[in-house]
Every structure is written in structure tokens, then in C-alpha cells.
Motif scaffolding. Structure first.
Motif, PDB file in Angstrom:
ATOM      1  N   GLY A   1      -0.721  -1.489  -8.025  1.00 44.78           N
ATOM      2  CA  GLY A   1       0.525  -1.070  -7.395  1.00 44.78           C
ATOM      3  C   GLY A   1       1.111   0.173  -8.053  1.00 44.78           C
ATOM      4  N   LEU A   2       0.969   0.263  -9.370  1.00 46.37           N
ATOM      5  CA  LEU A   2       1.446   1.461 -10.066  1.00 46.37           C
ATOM      6  C   LEU A   2       0.718   2.688  -9.540  1.00 46.37           C
ATOM      7  CD1 LEU A   2       1.626  -0.015 -13.678  1.00 46.37           C
ATOM      8  CD2 LEU A   2       3.563   0.729 -12.285  1.00 46.37           C
ATOM      9  N   ALA A   3      -0.581   2.544  -9.301  1.00 49.65           N
ATOM     10  CA  ALA A   3      -1.372   3.673  -8.800  1.00 49.65           C
ATOM     11  C   ALA A   3      -0.961   4.024  -7.375  1.00 49.65           C
ATOM     12  CB  ALA A   3      -2.862   3.323  -8.864  1.00 49.65           C
TER      13      ALA A   3
ATOM     14  N   ARG B   1      13.750  -0.077  -2.265  1.00 48.64           N
ATOM     15  CA  ARG B   1      13.316  -1.153  -3.141  1.00 48.64           C
ATOM     16  C   ARG B   1      11.846  -1.439  -2.840  1.00 48.64           C
ATOM     17  NH1 ARG B   1      14.422  -6.942  -2.892  1.00 48.64           N
ATOM     18  NH2 ARG B   1      12.196  -6.810  -3.375  1.00 48.64           N
ATOM     19  N   GLY B   2      11.138  -2.001  -3.805  1.00 53.65           N
ATOM     20  CA  GLY B   2       9.737  -2.337  -3.590  1.00 53.65           C
ATOM     21  C   GLY B   2       9.167  -2.913  -4.867  1.00 53.65           C
TER      22      GLY B   2
ATOM     23  N   SER C   1       0.873  -1.185   0.000  1.00 52.04           N
ATOM     24  CA  SER C   1       0.000   0.000   0.000  1.00 52.04           C
ATOM     25  C   SER C   1       0.905   1.228   0.000  1.00 52.04           C
ATOM     26  CB  SER C   1      -0.892   0.033   1.245  1.00 52.04           C
ATOM     27  OG  SER C   1      -0.106   0.280   2.401  1.00 52.04           O
ATOM     28  N   THR C   2       0.321   2.372  -0.330  1.00 55.49           N
ATOM     29  CA  THR C   2       1.074   3.632  -0.293  1.00 55.49           C
ATOM     30  C   THR C   2       1.649   3.847   1.100  1.00 55.49           C
ATOM     31  OG1 THR C   2      -0.522   4.494  -1.877  1.00 55.49           O
ATOM     32  CG2 THR C   2       0.906   6.111  -0.803  1.00 55.49           C
TER      33      THR C   2
ATOM     34  N   LEU D   1       0.872  -6.064  -6.403  1.00 51.29           N
ATOM     35  CA  LEU D   1      -0.383  -5.331  -6.654  1.00 51.29           C
ATOM     36  C   LEU D   1      -0.593  -5.110  -8.140  1.00 51.29           C
ATOM     37  CD1 LEU D   1      -0.456  -2.622  -3.847  1.00 51.29           C
ATOM     38  CD2 LEU D   1      -1.568  -4.856  -3.885  1.00 51.29           C
ATOM     39  N   GLU D   2       0.437  -5.287  -8.922  1.00 50.47           N
ATOM     40  CA  GLU D   2       0.397  -5.106 -10.375  1.00 50.47           C
ATOM     41  C   GLU D   2      -0.166  -3.721 -10.726  1.00 50.47           C
ATOM     42  OE1 GLU D   2      -1.489  -9.113 -10.906  1.00 50.47           O
ATOM     43  OE2 GLU D   2       0.328  -9.547 -12.032  1.00 50.47           O
TER      44      GLU D   2
END
Lengths: 268, 268, 268, 268
Positions: free
Chosen positions: D75-77, D55-56, D35-36, D71-72
């Protein structure tokens, strides 16, 4: 807390030396004893640089039967003549040599190729001399610990483990030095563990670096090949340090040990 | 042309049996000798099914010192009482047992964990009894051939190689049976090569299939573990065939050999 | 009962061919498509000898970026011009080529170095074309089966496994062909399994022997590299058979299959 | 002279950070972005302790398709919303995601399972973003260097190598961390080399020790998994440090680096 878990280690005494006693102990000397003079000179040099034990092979296990096999019986005679002021660890390859080696050797080494030689291990379990048990180059840690059990069952509890690299698909180094195994053993088992960066890399120029890494990984000591003139060594010259390089290693090692809150084992 | 290069193989005689003589020879019997009765019954059964040699361990090398180690001295006595009508191959683990084993055993086996035990190999090189040299489970082919050289240098040329699986990252099978090594050896070297599909798989249900594959890969014979009641075996029961399964294997093997223009070695 | 457990295998159809349908199917052809002519001539030759599918790479994964990488886009054009009377399996290395390959290729191959390329596997799972899934050269069997699951989860159940050798410490052969894995898979899983003795050995002189061994180990078929003039091949010539050697292999294979109560899959 | 040969290393710039520039650089963060908030909190903590890069993972390669895959797209969002004051390295698994990742990621990671994915490497060679190239878990050093050549040939010279452990027969640790390879690379090649002790051991309690050993072996930096609550991590929690353990690691690392005449790379 120091690196690893030296505080749970069961120390092993070899004459005036204690392996696994908190201090970091360095064993050094030639791969093979070539003469009384070579051995004495090397031992003197490594002692001056800070080593507390000497290594030197009388009987060498060589893959190729045409290679130099150690001085064998003659080596025992050369060794009897030598005056060493460090205790000596030397490999035993055959139970029948124990009697002749007994007065000359402070610690028996079981070589990597003999870790599964249970007949030999049983015999060594009956002695009361400390044992340096090298890891078989294809042995899993659990098998290595079971080899130590062979010694214990005979009544010999003075066992020091020696990581010397394992066989993998990689060929840039002679073996793959498994320092993760050292960290794992120090975390979970009470054995002193020393590391052999000479066989573990097979390359002189990597020995010092990997010796320092072994210290950082929590090892209790090192086993290092040193030869007065590595290029003329009858075996393993490619991975032997000369006395000057060994002294430089010891200097750097002292500093790394201090940064780990550890100190070098030194003889008076 | 037959599979592999049986025509360039240097045959090894073991009593009435010839290994590497063109015919395909099957050696079978228990992992360990548990009693005179067990041994006799098993040997009778495997002989009836077509085996020409018996196997049976007196001294077992076990990784765990708490495991069954063979009958040892008592095993020699049990063996002395047994009446076998097949020559026996049995593992020697210590040079000091050679004298006691000599009258009882037709062929010495060097086990996988002793392939690098050069003290033992040198001693066996001095005998004139044929040797079954198992591949070290982490030995490269060139090292295996150098181990055979240790025997030759002593004057013993009666060497048969036995592929029994190597250690890899795969765990579904106990070992990875390297039949490519068999094909390679038969293409380039004069040694008879037998295959041990029992250790090579560690799983009874794969033994027959891999025995047939070994024949197709050009092997000169097999070494198969057979036990009258595998579930009660004191060692390696998981990979032992019962006599009925062994007889079925032999039936299928005969047909595959015929398709390869080869025949089974049979005793009268 | 036949060797292995062909009766529990879930067959995969590729045009007129059935892989895993009880019959033993041979796929053969060049490592890489070098020209329309080379491909057509090879396919004609292998069909005449009894192969039911052709292989031929358009995109080659090479460790060294300076090596021949396949004809790539031009290869698609050469292939479009070719008249083949066998269905073709060819490796896909990038999801973006699927559209261009789709009309030309009957089965997609996932190469050994891409077995863990899950982005590619997910994309192939969405197609309805059968997949030849090579084992990663360092993949355990359970990981290989999980790679097949990636395809299944996308809805593609037409999966054939291909054993092509694993990486071990042995270097006499290019890879260690793990026929024990084949026997194990046939015993426990419903996938058709084919064996690639060309990559599995890396040596032409061992290909035939190991092809026969694969049949005996219970495989459902073979993937064999054949080149009209192996010494001039742009890749993998060292392990390619010429058409005459391939025809000889097929003759010997028919006999071994018959001895296993199996038959060769043949096209009319 | 410092440990290894940092003076011959070709530095790689990643925003304000220089890898291989003599200073020792630590990259840390969660295995996967969950998560953010998790990402921001972790990055803040590792920056406070002295890390210079985060890293993440957005896209996770998991052997089992049923495992958490990152999160694919989501995850970008999450990543777009996060405010990080460290440059981020994140794994790219598919060339088609490069465009979406480009504005969010300072360095692309090629994961161990994709080191042989030459289609991906060629694509990354065309970008001008630095690449963290992990060693394939069964790749020899020469193959790893050839994978770097794929990037170079495309024009991208900003390559950092990452040793993360290799697959061997040993199972006590998840992988065998090959620090000898690090020493070898630093001796002979100009690439910056970082070490991942998290994957290299798979066990939290060994991470700090092996991180120190990596520094002693001459590495240019570390890649360490840190998670606010490792026991709740969606992936690799077993090998993740919590922020307090990571801070302790950094304290010990500073001392070891000083003993090696090296210093930690720090951001203002």
C-alpha cells in the motif's frame, strides 16, 4: 426527499396538533407542575415562542424516595384550575390514576422507567388517548418497539416514540442521546419520533445544540423542559431552559428546518 | 470470619425460613406456574434436594406481548389448589393483584423490569409481607438501594435483594452476573442478598458453576429455575435445570459452603 | 467432574509452572516494580504463601500521562539485579522492548488496553514465549478469542486468557468482574483462564471474596496484586493486598479448591 | 453566536487545510487503499464534491486476523505512485512505520482501538505532523482528553479529535454515535472535533442524516467513507457511500451549514 422518511410516518393527532404529520412539532413546559400560575405562565411563554403542546408532570418518578415526587393529587387540582391553550402531555405512573387524569390530559406519557411496566402499557392500550412512549434508558430499539406493540394489541394505535438518551459508561452527559436510533427508526418504522434533549444531555447549555441535531437526524419533534426560573425549579432545573433561551432555540430551529425542507408545526 | 459479612446482615423471615440468617438458603422452582401438577411435582423435588422456598410465576413480564404471559387469573386458581410444603415467592406486577395474591404467596418478588416502578414499590411498602427486590438490569447499586428505601419508607423492612445479572455489551451470556456487586453489598449493607444464576447466565450449563461462585462471593442464598422437563417449559427452558441437575448442584454446594465455614439452611 | 472443564484445557508451560494443567495456579506480586528490594521481598512473601509465579510491571500503561509510568528502562536494570525464585510475567507495551525484556521475563502480559493492538499481537505471535492475554475492558468474548488467534497465526500457541473486569454503567466497583465469561470459556474453549480480582474490583476488601468466587467459577488460576505496604504503592495501592492478607487468601482458597475436588499448584 | 463554540477552537493546519478554523471541513475517501487507481478516482470524486482532505487506510486494524488487513507495505508503494491533490490522513498502527509513512501522509490517524496505545501516542507526540485522534469505542471523554495530553506532552499540539461512536447495548446500529459528546467538547475544550458517521452508524442509509446532525451538533468537520463501488469494497462496504451519494450529502450539508451561519471549507 426530506431528512429521514417523514412521508411513511403514520401521524398521531392530539387535539389540534398532529405529530408525525410532516411538520416538526415542539412540546415544551416544566418538568413538574409546581402551581397553576407556574404552569400557565410557562405554557403561555412556550406557545408564544412556537410550541404546539405543553408538557408538565403531576406524578414524578424519582430514584430517591426523599426527592420531590410531583404535586400528585394536589397537582390534579392545580391543573384543573389552569387555563391552558395548548394540549398537555403528562406522565402516568399508575393505572389507578387514569380516571382522574383523563379529563385533564390530552396525551399520556409513559416515562423511561416505566417502558417495561407491561401492566401499565396494557391498561393504556385499552384507552383511546394518544401515548408518548419514552424509551427505557437501557432498552434496545427492538424492545421499545415491542412495548409499542403492547399498546397496539390493546387497540391503541396512537403511539409516538420519544428518544431521551440511554445509559452508557459516559458520565460527562447525564445520558447518551442516541440520535442514530432516531435516524434508524425513521428509516424503517412508521412511528412519529420526538427527541428530549433535556434529559438526553442533562445540561442546559447543550440543549439547543442537540435540539438542532435532533431535527437534522430526522425527528418529528422535540420535548423540551422550560421553566420560568430554572434555578428555583423543584426538579431538573439544571437541564431546563428559561423562556428567553427557549425562544432563541425556536428561532434557530426554524432556520435549520427550512434548510432541511421542513417547516415548524404552528397553531393559529 | 466467614465469606462476606453475614454477621451484620438483618435477617428476613419468610414463614419457617430465614433469609440472611447466616445459613445459606436456596429458593427453587419453575419460571412460571403451568399447572397445579407441574408446580407440586417441582416443589416436591426441590424440597427433597434441599431447597427451603419455592419460586413460581403467575404473572410473567415478557418483552414480547405475543409470548406466554403466565397463567394470570387461572394461575391464581391453580395455585390455590396446590399443596406446597414450601413457602412460595412469586412476582407481583400490578398493585391491583395484591389482594388476590395475598393468601397464596409468602413473599412478593419485584422483577427486574419493575425495580423502577415506584408506584408498585410504594404499595408494597404498605404491606407487611417480605419482598424479594430484583436488581433492575441497568440499575446501579445506589439506585437499587434507593428502591429498597421506597419499601422501607412505607414501613416494610423485610427486604431481600436479588442480583440477577446486568445488561452489558457482552452477548455470550444473557446477562452479566455481577458477583462483585454481591461482595460489595455484603461488605457495606445489612440486606440479605440472593443470586439468580438462571437469569444471570441464561444458559443451563453455566448455572451450577455460577451458583457455586455466588456462594463464594458471599451471597445469602440462591434463586434457581427448575423445571421437570426444561425442554417443554413455556418460558425460560433454556436456563432451567431438571430436578436431577438441581440435586447435583445442591450436593456440590454443600461442600463449597462447608469450605467457607457456612452451612445450608434446611427445613426439618 | 470438576468445576468447569479443566480436562479439555490445553496446558501452557511457563518454566516449572503449568497453567491450565488441572491444578490451580496463583500468580502474585506488585502492580509495578518499584525497586529490586521491593520486588524480591514481595516475591519471597508470595512464594512462601503458595504463589507459583510472580507479576510485576516495568512499563505501566496509565490513562493520565502525568501518572507514574513504571520504572521503564531503569526497571529493566532493577529486574536484572533481582534474584527471583519464581518465573515472572510482565506487561509488554511496545514491540521494541521485546529484545530487552526477553532474558528477564518468563511470560509476556498483554494488558487490557492493548488487546486490540494487533501490531503488538503479531509481533508476540512470532516469539515462542507464553502470553497472558488480558481481556480488553470493553471486548466481547469473541473479540478476545480473535485476539488470541492473532497470536496463534504467528505460531505461538502458548496463550493464557485473563479476565480482569469489563466496563459497565456500575461504578461501585472499578470494573465488573465477568465470572460468567470464565464459566462460558471453560465450557467451550481450551484456553487456560486466570482471573484478576484486583483490577476486577479495584477494592482491596473485595479481592479475597472474588478470588474464591473465581475458583468456584472454574478459573485455572489467579493474578493478584500484592505489595509490602499497599498504602505507599506508586500505583494501584487501593486494590493491593499486603502479604498477610494474601496468605490468608491462600489459606481460604485451599479449602475452597478442595471442596471443588481441585488442588493448588505448588512448587517444591 | 454560531452553533457550539467554534470561536474558542485552536485551529490545526494540515497543508492548505485548516481544521477547527470556523469553516466546516470534510474529509472523505475509501476505508482502505486498494490500488493507486481506486484511490485516485475516489479522491478526485470527493474533491469535486467539496471535500478538502482525503482518507485512506494502508494498515487496517481488523478484529479477525483472517480479514483483509490493508495492503500494508504494498500500500505504501501504491500510495507513492498516486497523484492526489488533497492532503491524506491515514492510520498509523505501529511506531515502526512512521518513517515510511512520513513523506506520503499529511496527517496521522490514531484509530479507535489504539487510543489507549500510549507507546504509539508518545511516539506521535515527538513528531510534528498533525494527529487525528479517534475516540476509543469505550473511552470516556476524560480519557480521550488524557490521550490527547500524551501527544501534547511530547510537544505535538496539532491534535484533532474524532468522534466515531461508542459501544453500548444497542445493536441496531454498529456503534452509538455520541453527538452529545461533540456538543460537550465544543462547549468546554479548544480541540477541533470531527465526526465519523460511517463507523458511527455502520449503515450507509444513515450516514447522510447523521452527517447533518453532526454539523448541527457543532462539529468542525466530517470523516466519511466513500468508495467507487461500495459493494465491492474489501472492507466496510456496508457503510461506504458511492460518489453520487456523497455529492448529494455535500449539497444538503451546505444548506444546513448556512442555516447555522457556517460555511463549508473549500479549496480553490
Amino acid at each position: 426527499m426530506t431528512t429521514g422518511s417523514q412521508e411513511h410516518t403514520r401521524p398521531v393527532r392530539v387535539g389540534p396538533v398532529t405529530l408525525g404529520g410532516g411538520h416538526f412539532a415542539v412540546i415544551a413546559g416544566p418538568c413538574a407542575i409546581e402551581s397553576t400560575e407556574q404552569l400557565q405562565a410557562t405554557v403561555q411563554a412556550v406557545r408564544a415562542a412556537g410550541a404546539v403542546m405543553a408538557r408538565g408532570g403531576i406524578f414524578k418518578l424519582r430514584t430517591d424516595p426523599a426527592s420531590f415526587q410531583g404535586l400528585e393529587e394536589r397537582g390534579l387540582a392545580e391543573l384543573a384550575r389552569a387555563e391552558l391553550d395548548l394540549p398537555l402531555v403528562s406522565e402516568v405512573t399508575d393505572p389507578r390514576y387514569l380516571e382522574a387524569m383523563d379529563p385533564l390530559v390530552a396525551m399520556y406519557q409513559v416515562g423511561s422507567r416505566n417502558m417495561y411496566n407491561y401492566a401499565l402499557l396494557k391498561e393504556l392500550g385499552r384507552t383511546r388517548k394518544p401515548i408518548l412512549l419514552k424509551r427505557g434508558f437501557a432498552a434496545r430499539i427492538d424492545e421499545w418497539l415491542l412495548a409499542a406493540d403492547y399498546l397496539h394489541r390493546g387497540g391503541n394505535e396512537a403511539v409516538v416514540l420519544c428518544e431521551r438518551g440511554i445509559r452508557t459508561f459516559e458520565e460527562a452527559t447525564r445520558n447518551t442521546l442516541d440520535l442514530g436510533a432516531v435516524a434508524y427508526l425513521k428509516e424503517h418504522y412508521p412511528y412519529p419520533v420526538v427527541v428530549d434533549p433535556s434529559h438526553g444531555t442533562g445540561k442546559r447549555e447543550l440543549v439547543t445544540t442537540m435540539a438542532l441535531a435532533a431535527a437534522a437526524a430526522g425527528a418529528d419533534g422535540l420535548l423540551v423542559e422550560v421553566h420560568p426560573r430554572p434555578d428555583q425549579a423543584l426538579s431538573d432545573g439544571r437541564q431546563s431552559l428559561d423562556p428567553a433561551a427557549f425562544a432563541a432555540l425556536m428561532g434557530r430551529l426554524r432556520r435549520v428546518l427550512a434548510a432541511l425542507d421542513r417547516t415548524l408545526h404552528e397553531l393559529p
